[in-house]
Design a protein around this motif. Sequence first.
Motif, mmCIF file in Angstrom:
data_model
loop_
_atom_site.group_PDB
_atom_site.id
_atom_site.type_symbol
_atom_site.label_atom_id
_atom_site.label_comp_id
_atom_site.label_asym_id
_atom_site.label_seq_id
_atom_site.Cartn_x
_atom_site.Cartn_y
_atom_site.Cartn_z
ATOM 1 N N GLN A 35 0.845 -1.189 0.000
ATOM 2 C CA GLN A 35 0.000 0.000 0.000
ATOM 3 C C GLN A 35 0.882 1.241 0.000
ATOM 4 O OE1 GLN A 35 -2.940 -0.043 -0.652
ATOM 5 N NE2 GLN A 35 -4.220 1.408 0.464
ATOM 6 N N VAL A 36 0.401 2.248 -0.716
ATOM 7 C CA VAL A 36 1.142 3.505 -0.846
ATOM 8 C C VAL A 36 0.270 4.649 -0.374
ATOM 9 C CG1 VAL A 36 2.238 5.086 -2.477
ATOM 10 C CG2 VAL A 36 2.500 2.605 -2.768
ATOM 11 N N GLN A 37 0.848 5.562 0.344
ATOM 12 C CA GLN A 37 0.129 6.749 0.808
ATOM 13 C C GLN A 37 0.902 8.001 0.381
ATOM 14 O OE1 GLN A 37 1.216 4.460 3.433
ATOM 15 N NE2 GLN A 37 -0.540 3.192 2.888
ATOM 16 N N LEU A 38 0.142 9.041 0.033
ATOM 17 C CA LEU A 38 0.701 10.352 -0.265
ATOM 18 C C LEU A 38 0.133 11.345 0.739
ATOM 19 C CD1 LEU A 38 0.410 10.514 -4.166
ATOM 20 C CD2 LEU A 38 2.307 9.692 -2.785
ATOM 21 N N ALA A 39 1.002 12.130 1.342
ATOM 22 C CA ALA A 39 0.571 13.086 2.354
ATOM 23 C C ALA A 39 1.092 14.468 1.997
ATOM 24 C CB ALA A 39 1.089 12.660 3.727
ATOM 25 N N GLU A 40 0.144 15.412 1.826
ATOM 26 C CA GLU A 40 0.509 16.784 1.483
ATOM 27 C C GLU A 40 0.588 17.648 2.740
ATOM 28 O OE1 GLU A 40 -2.624 15.794 -1.897
ATOM 29 O OE2 GLU A 40 -2.580 15.630 0.298
ATOM 30 N N SER A 41 1.333 18.741 2.609
ATOM 31 C CA SER A 41 1.386 19.744 3.664
ATOM 32 C C SER A 41 1.731 21.085 3.037
ATOM 33 C CB SER A 41 2.419 19.373 4.726
ATOM 34 O OG SER A 41 3.707 19.303 4.158
ATOM 35 N N GLY A 42 1.421 22.162 3.770
ATOM 36 C CA GLY A 42 1.875 23.472 3.334
ATOM 37 C C GLY A 42 0.824 24.409 2.794
ATOM 38 N N GLY A 43 -0.415 24.001 2.719
ATOM 39 C CA GLY A 43 -1.440 24.908 2.231
ATOM 40 C C GLY A 43 -1.747 25.991 3.244
ATOM 41 N N GLY A 44 -2.620 26.920 2.849
ATOM 42 C CA GLY A 44 -3.011 27.980 3.766
ATOM 43 C C GLY A 44 -3.573 29.176 3.047
ATOM 44 N N LEU A 45 -3.670 30.274 3.794
ATOM 45 C CA LEU A 45 -4.205 31.543 3.281
ATOM 46 C C LEU A 45 -3.044 32.494 3.033
ATOM 47 C CD1 LEU A 45 -6.563 33.541 2.757
ATOM 48 C CD2 LEU A 45 -6.500 34.049 5.217
ATOM 49 N N VAL A 46 -3.039 33.109 1.866
ATOM 50 C CA VAL A 46 -1.952 34.027 1.519
ATOM 51 C C VAL A 46 -2.529 35.207 0.742
ATOM 52 C CG1 VAL A 46 -1.408 32.798 -0.626
ATOM 53 C CG2 VAL A 46 0.370 34.162 0.501
ATOM 54 N N ASP A 47 -1.903 36.351 0.878
ATOM 55 C CA ASP A 47 -2.308 37.540 0.123
ATOM 56 C C ASP A 47 -1.927 37.395 -1.346
ATOM 57 O OD1 ASP A 47 -1.369 39.823 2.783
ATOM 58 O OD2 ASP A 47 -3.286 38.830 2.377
ATOM 59 N N PRO A 48 -2.672 38.056 -2.240
ATOM 60 C CA PRO A 48 -2.253 38.093 -3.643
ATOM 61 C C PRO A 48 -0.834 38.629 -3.769
ATOM 62 C CG PRO A 48 -4.490 38.906 -3.439
ATOM 63 C CD PRO A 48 -3.974 38.710 -2.034
ATOM 64 N N GLY A 49 -0.058 37.961 -4.619
ATOM 65 C CA GLY A 49 1.343 38.319 -4.767
ATOM 66 C C GLY A 49 2.272 37.583 -3.829
ATOM 67 N N GLY A 50 1.702 36.854 -2.882
ATOM 68 C CA GLY A 50 2.500 36.133 -1.912
ATOM 69 C C GLY A 50 2.971 34.782 -2.419
ATOM 70 N N SER A 51 3.602 34.036 -1.510
ATOM 71 C CA SER A 51 4.177 32.737 -1.858
ATOM 72 C C SER A 51 3.761 31.675 -0.853
ATOM 73 C CB SER A 51 5.711 32.830 -1.864
ATOM 74 O OG SER A 51 6.166 33.742 -2.839
ATOM 75 N N LEU A 52 3.714 30.457 -1.343
ATOM 76 C CA LEU A 52 3.496 29.280 -0.509
ATOM 77 C C LEU A 52 4.310 28.137 -1.083
ATOM 78 C CD1 LEU A 52 -0.364 29.008 0.207
ATOM 79 C CD2 LEU A 52 1.448 29.391 1.899
ATOM 80 N N ARG A 53 4.656 27.214 -0.216
ATOM 81 C CA ARG A 53 5.361 26.006 -0.657
ATOM 82 C C ARG A 53 4.590 24.792 -0.188
ATOM 83 N NH1 ARG A 53 10.427 24.914 -2.555
ATOM 84 N NH2 ARG A 53 11.271 22.815 -2.165
ATOM 85 N N LEU A 54 4.208 23.958 -1.134
ATOM 86 C CA LEU A 54 3.525 22.701 -0.829
ATOM 87 C C LEU A 54 4.528 21.560 -0.880
ATOM 88 C CD1 LEU A 54 0.285 23.044 -3.001
ATOM 89 C CD2 LEU A 54 0.716 23.881 -0.675
ATOM 90 N N SER A 55 4.330 20.600 -0.003
ATOM 91 C CA SER A 55 5.185 19.417 0.005
ATOM 92 C C SER A 55 4.326 18.171 0.049
ATOM 93 C CB SER A 55 6.125 19.442 1.220
ATOM 94 O OG SER A 55 7.010 20.528 1.150
ATOM 95 N N CYS A 56 4.861 17.092 -0.489
ATOM 96 C CA CYS A 56 4.153 15.813 -0.517
ATOM 97 C C CYS A 56 5.168 14.704 -0.323
ATOM 98 C CB CYS A 56 3.419 15.643 -1.834
ATOM 99 S SG CYS A 56 2.646 14.027 -2.072
ATOM 100 N N ALA A 57 4.846 13.793 0.581
ATOM 101 C CA ALA A 57 5.727 12.659 0.843
ATOM 102 C C ALA A 57 4.979 11.367 0.554
ATOM 103 C CB ALA A 57 6.196 12.684 2.287
ATOM 104 N N ALA A 58 5.601 10.508 -0.212
ATOM 105 C CA ALA A 58 5.041 9.188 -0.493
ATOM 106 C C ALA A 58 5.669 8.170 0.441
ATOM 107 C CB ALA A 58 5.306 8.807 -1.940
ATOM 108 N N SER A 59 4.815 7.276 0.943
ATOM 109 C CA SER A 59 5.313 6.246 1.850
ATOM 110 C C SER A 59 4.620 4.926 1.543
ATOM 111 C CB SER A 59 5.064 6.646 3.303
ATOM 112 O OG SER A 59 3.683 6.793 3.556
#
Length: 119
Positions: A1-25
């Motif tokens: 069995q394989v699982q993917l788990a995301e992290s890093g979402g959220g609320l940001v102002d226009p013009g801002g930055s975010l970084r999403l990450s995903c780990a497979a296990s």
Amino acid sequence: QVQLAESGGGLVDPGGSLRLSCAASGTISNIYVMGWYRQAPGKQRELVATITNDGSTNYADSVKGRFTISSDNAKNTVSLQMNSLKPEDTAVYYCNGFVRSTLTTRSYWGQGTQVTVSS
């Protein structure tokens, strides 16, 4: 069995930055492609960016020049650096991987992470 788990979402102002990450296990033999898709309310899920295990990348036209996908094959992770975010980038972002496990080769999805771009 394989699982993917995301992290890093959220609320940001226009013009801002975010970084999403995903780990497979799980029982992973090889990951051929990993990528990010998104789905906004009332719209179909769409491709954002993908990266193959040899580093080839593909981006949706709407994010070219603003988003960067990267991966760490040794750690089975993929990240999405999102800069110059716009309100139209608001969506649930899903990690995807095309994975060969000990039992099968198929596509797997994470549970999704919300990205909201708003002032």
